[in-house]
Scaffold this motif. Sequence first.
Motif, PDB file in Angstrom:
ATOM      1  N   ASN A  36       0.798  -1.234   0.000  1.00 32.63           N
ATOM      2  CA  ASN A  36       0.000   0.000   0.000  1.00 32.63           C
ATOM      3  C   ASN A  36       0.827   1.278   0.000  1.00 32.63           C
ATOM      4  OD1 ASN A  36      -2.758  -0.993   0.024  1.00 32.63           O
ATOM      5  ND2 ASN A  36      -2.210  -1.904   1.982  1.00 32.63           N
ATOM      6  N   LEU A  37       2.135   1.170  -0.197  1.00 28.84           N
ATOM      7  CA  LEU A  37       2.995   2.351  -0.282  1.00 28.84           C
ATOM      8  C   LEU A  37       2.686   3.118  -1.572  1.00 28.84           C
ATOM      9  CD1 LEU A  37       5.816   3.761   0.706  1.00 28.84           C
ATOM     10  CD2 LEU A  37       6.804   2.368  -1.104  1.00 28.84           C
ATOM     11  N   PRO A  38       2.536   4.417  -1.589  1.00 24.81           N
ATOM     12  CA  PRO A  38       2.610   5.328  -0.457  1.00 24.81           C
ATOM     13  C   PRO A  38       1.236   5.553   0.192  1.00 24.81           C
ATOM     14  CG  PRO A  38       2.496   6.590  -2.493  1.00 24.81           C
ATOM     15  CD  PRO A  38       2.400   5.137  -2.876  1.00 24.81           C
ATOM     16  N   TYR A  39       1.238   5.656   1.519  1.00 29.16           N
ATOM     17  CA  TYR A  39       0.012   6.014   2.229  1.00 29.16           C
ATOM     18  C   TYR A  39      -0.361   7.474   1.969  1.00 29.16           C
ATOM     19  CZ  TYR A  39       0.360   1.909   5.404  1.00 29.16           C
ATOM     20  OH  TYR A  39       0.410   0.648   5.952  1.00 29.16           O
ATOM     21  N   PHE A  68       1.550   3.073  15.481  1.00 30.40           N
ATOM     22  CA  PHE A  68       1.674   3.479  14.080  1.00 30.40           C
ATOM     23  C   PHE A  68       2.988   4.232  13.934  1.00 30.40           C
ATOM     24  CE2 PHE A  68      -3.211   3.825  13.352  1.00 30.40           C
ATOM     25  CZ  PHE A  68      -3.271   2.458  13.150  1.00 30.40           C
ATOM     26  N   GLY A  69       3.895   3.671  13.119  1.00 34.29           N
ATOM     27  CA  GLY A  69       5.166   4.352  12.880  1.00 34.29           C
ATOM     28  C   GLY A  69       5.013   5.310  11.722  1.00 34.29           C
ATOM     29  N   CYS A  70       3.934   6.030  11.716  1.00 30.22           N
ATOM     30  CA  CYS A  70       3.516   6.752  10.522  1.00 30.22           C
ATOM     31  C   CYS A  70       2.564   7.892  10.881  1.00 30.22           C
ATOM     32  CB  CYS A  70       2.806   5.749   9.617  1.00 30.22           C
ATOM     33  SG  CYS A  70       2.047   6.487   8.178  1.00 30.22           S
ATOM     34  N   ASN A  71       2.911   9.092  10.487  1.00 31.17           N
ATOM     35  CA  ASN A  71       2.035  10.246  10.733  1.00 31.17           C
ATOM     36  C   ASN A  71       0.733  10.145   9.936  1.00 31.17           C
ATOM     37  OD1 ASN A  71       3.858  12.544  12.183  1.00 31.17           O
ATOM     38  ND2 ASN A  71       5.095  11.270  10.835  1.00 31.17           N
ATOM     39  N   THR A  72       0.850   9.662   8.694  1.00 33.77           N
ATOM     40  CA  THR A  72      -0.327   9.645   7.808  1.00 33.77           C
ATOM     41  C   THR A  72      -1.426   8.739   8.360  1.00 33.77           C
ATOM     42  OG1 THR A  72       1.234   9.933   5.975  1.00 33.77           O
ATOM     43  CG2 THR A  72      -1.022   9.385   5.397  1.00 33.77           C
ATOM     44  N   LEU A  73      -1.025   7.524   8.788  1.00 31.19           N
ATOM     45  CA  LEU A  73      -2.017   6.603   9.376  1.00 31.19           C
ATOM     46  C   LEU A  73      -2.572   7.174  10.668  1.00 31.19           C
ATOM     47  CD1 LEU A  73      -0.893   2.865   9.402  1.00 31.19           C
ATOM     48  CD2 LEU A  73      -2.564   3.982   7.920  1.00 31.19           C
ATOM     49  N   THR A 107       5.094  17.398   5.369  1.00 37.24           N
ATOM     50  CA  THR A 107       4.239  16.219   5.592  1.00 37.24           C
ATOM     51  C   THR A 107       3.842  15.625   4.247  1.00 37.24           C
ATOM     52  OG1 THR A 107       2.070  17.312   5.445  1.00 37.24           O
ATOM     53  CG2 THR A 107       3.157  17.387   7.601  1.00 37.24           C
ATOM     54  N   THR A 108       3.236  14.450   4.300  1.00 39.74           N
ATOM     55  CA  THR A 108       2.650  13.900   3.080  1.00 39.74           C
ATOM     56  C   THR A 108       1.406  14.735   2.731  1.00 39.74           C
ATOM     57  OG1 THR A 108       1.170  12.371   4.243  1.00 39.74           O
ATOM     58  CG2 THR A 108       3.387  11.563   3.724  1.00 39.74           C
ATOM     59  N   PRO A 109       0.948  14.672   1.465  1.00 41.52           N
ATOM     60  CA  PRO A 109      -0.249  15.441   1.093  1.00 41.52           C
ATOM     61  C   PRO A 109      -1.455  15.086   1.971  1.00 41.52           C
ATOM     62  CG  PRO A 109       0.886  14.670  -0.879  1.00 41.52           C
ATOM     63  CD  PRO A 109       1.594  14.028   0.286  1.00 41.52           C
ATOM     64  N   LEU A 130       8.110  11.968  -2.169  1.00 37.31           N
ATOM     65  CA  LEU A 130       9.328  11.825  -1.371  1.00 37.31           C
ATOM     66  C   LEU A 130       9.406  10.498  -0.594  1.00 37.31           C
ATOM     67  CD1 LEU A 130      12.000  13.020  -0.476  1.00 37.31           C
ATOM     68  CD2 LEU A 130      10.797  14.265   1.342  1.00 37.31           C
ATOM     69  N   ALA A 131       8.310  10.093   0.034  1.00 36.43           N
ATOM     70  CA  ALA A 131       8.355   8.849   0.820  1.00 36.43           C
ATOM     71  C   ALA A 131       8.711   7.663  -0.085  1.00 36.43           C
ATOM     72  CB  ALA A 131       7.018   8.613   1.528  1.00 36.43           C
ATOM     73  N   SER A 132       8.131   7.627  -1.287  1.00 38.28           N
ATOM     74  CA  SER A 132       8.422   6.508  -2.205  1.00 38.28           C
ATOM     75  C   SER A 132       9.860   6.558  -2.695  1.00 38.28           C
ATOM     76  CB  SER A 132       7.494   6.545  -3.423  1.00 38.28           C
ATOM     77  OG  SER A 132       6.174   6.429  -3.004  1.00 38.28           O
ATOM     78  N   LEU A 163       9.656  17.362  10.580  1.00 39.04           N
ATOM     79  CA  LEU A 163       9.551  16.259   9.628  1.00 39.04           C
ATOM     80  C   LEU A 163       8.325  15.432  10.009  1.00 39.04           C
ATOM     81  CD1 LEU A 163      13.339  15.276   9.357  1.00 39.04           C
ATOM     82  CD2 LEU A 163      12.085  17.197   8.350  1.00 39.04           C
ATOM     83  N   GLY A 164       7.208  15.724   9.354  1.00 40.84           N
ATOM     84  CA  GLY A 164       5.933  15.106   9.721  1.00 40.84           C
ATOM     85  C   GLY A 164       5.638  13.852   8.934  1.00 40.84           C
ATOM     86  N   CYS A 165       6.669  13.107   8.574  1.00 43.67           N
ATOM     87  CA  CYS A 165       6.540  11.787   7.935  1.00 43.67           C
ATOM     88  C   CYS A 165       7.796  11.029   8.324  1.00 43.67           C
ATOM     89  CB  CYS A 165       6.445  11.916   6.416  1.00 43.67           C
ATOM     90  SG  CYS A 165       6.713  10.354   5.533  1.00 43.67           S
ATOM     91  N   THR A 166       7.631   9.808   8.806  1.00 47.57           N
ATOM     92  CA  THR A 166       8.796   9.091   9.336  1.00 47.57           C
ATOM     93  C   THR A 166       9.822   8.746   8.252  1.00 47.57           C
ATOM     94  OG1 THR A 166       7.455   7.081   9.231  1.00 47.57           O
ATOM     95  CG2 THR A 166       7.656   8.176  11.384  1.00 47.57           C
TER      96      THR A 166
HETATM   97  N1  DGL Z   1       5.967   7.070   6.790  1.00 45.57           N
HETATM   98  C1  DGL Z   1       4.632   7.513   6.668  1.00 45.57           C
HETATM   99  C2  DGL Z   1       4.329   8.816   7.391  1.00 45.57           C
HETATM  100  O1  DGL Z   1       4.877   9.063   8.403  1.00 45.57           O
HETATM  101  C3  DGL Z   1       3.952   7.368   5.343  1.00 45.57           C
HETATM  102  C4  DGL Z   1       4.734   7.509   4.108  1.00 45.57           C
HETATM  103  C5  DGL Z   1       3.876   7.125   2.897  1.00 45.57           C
HETATM  104  O2  DGL Z   1       3.652   5.928   2.705  1.00 45.57           O
HETATM  105  O3  DGL Z   1       3.397   8.053   2.208  1.00 45.57           O
HETATM  106  O4  DGL Z   1       3.530   9.582   6.988  1.00 45.57           O
END
Ligand code: DGL
Length: 231
Positions: A36-39, A68-73, A107-109, A130-132, A163-166
């Motif tokens: 499911n990348l990118p979230y 959740f190691g992820c801001n988006t989730l 951050t991610t969109p 960027l995450a991908s 940095l709002g995305c891990t």
């Molecule tokens: N690492 C995730 C985050 O913190 C998501 C990156 C992604 O899959 O877009 O937002």
Amino acid sequence: MTVGVMDSGIGGLNVLAALIKNRVADRYIYLSDGANLPYGNKGGGALKEIALAGCRDLAERGANAIVFGCNTLSVSALDYVRKRVVPPVFGLVPRPDLLCGRALMMTTPTTALYLPKIEKNVSLLTPAELASVIDGEYPKSEATRAYLSPLLLPYGDCEEAYLGCTHYLYATEVIKRFLPHAKIYDGVEHLAALVRAVLPPSESKNPSIEMVFTGKKQVERYLSVLSSLLK
Ligand code: DGL
């Protein structure tokens, strides 16, 4: 105590490393949801279902708590899954309110859609690929630098960056080159300390780590990234 950690790829290893350093558990299960990348380019509805499936999977594998190691989730699905799974679920919610000088929030969109109101001194950057890019090449950084450099050029005078995305943590060196005066925030250490404070104490110095992949299996690469984060 078994803690499950979930992200779309290598980003959440930063959270796993912080949990291990804080001796949160004696067993960890890391779910890398590469299928499911990118979230960060998905909508809230899809992310809620992705998060719920991941939590159920981790719970079935024995997780007593999930991070959740992820801001988006976290911003899109934390409340949703908390009502639907038994283990407590912790998340990483970006904090633009911490920024007080001239600052850049990255951050991610999708995460950007959930941010609280941003003050005038804070610029928002949502680099969609960027995450991908990072997930595809780290520990190399050429493509990351090529993608990010033109985007960072206007922000050289920033005093702070969040940095709002891990995944973006792996681009810290590139970001520091373009924002040489910026203090960097990411919330990861704060999350690990919070989880440590809430869960029953564990003093295990040598926890077991299990890696689960929904996409391409990359156990060796992940263990190598994790061991460099633990140094
Ligand atoms: N690492 C995730 C985050 O913190 C998501 C990156 C992604 O899959 O877009 O937002």
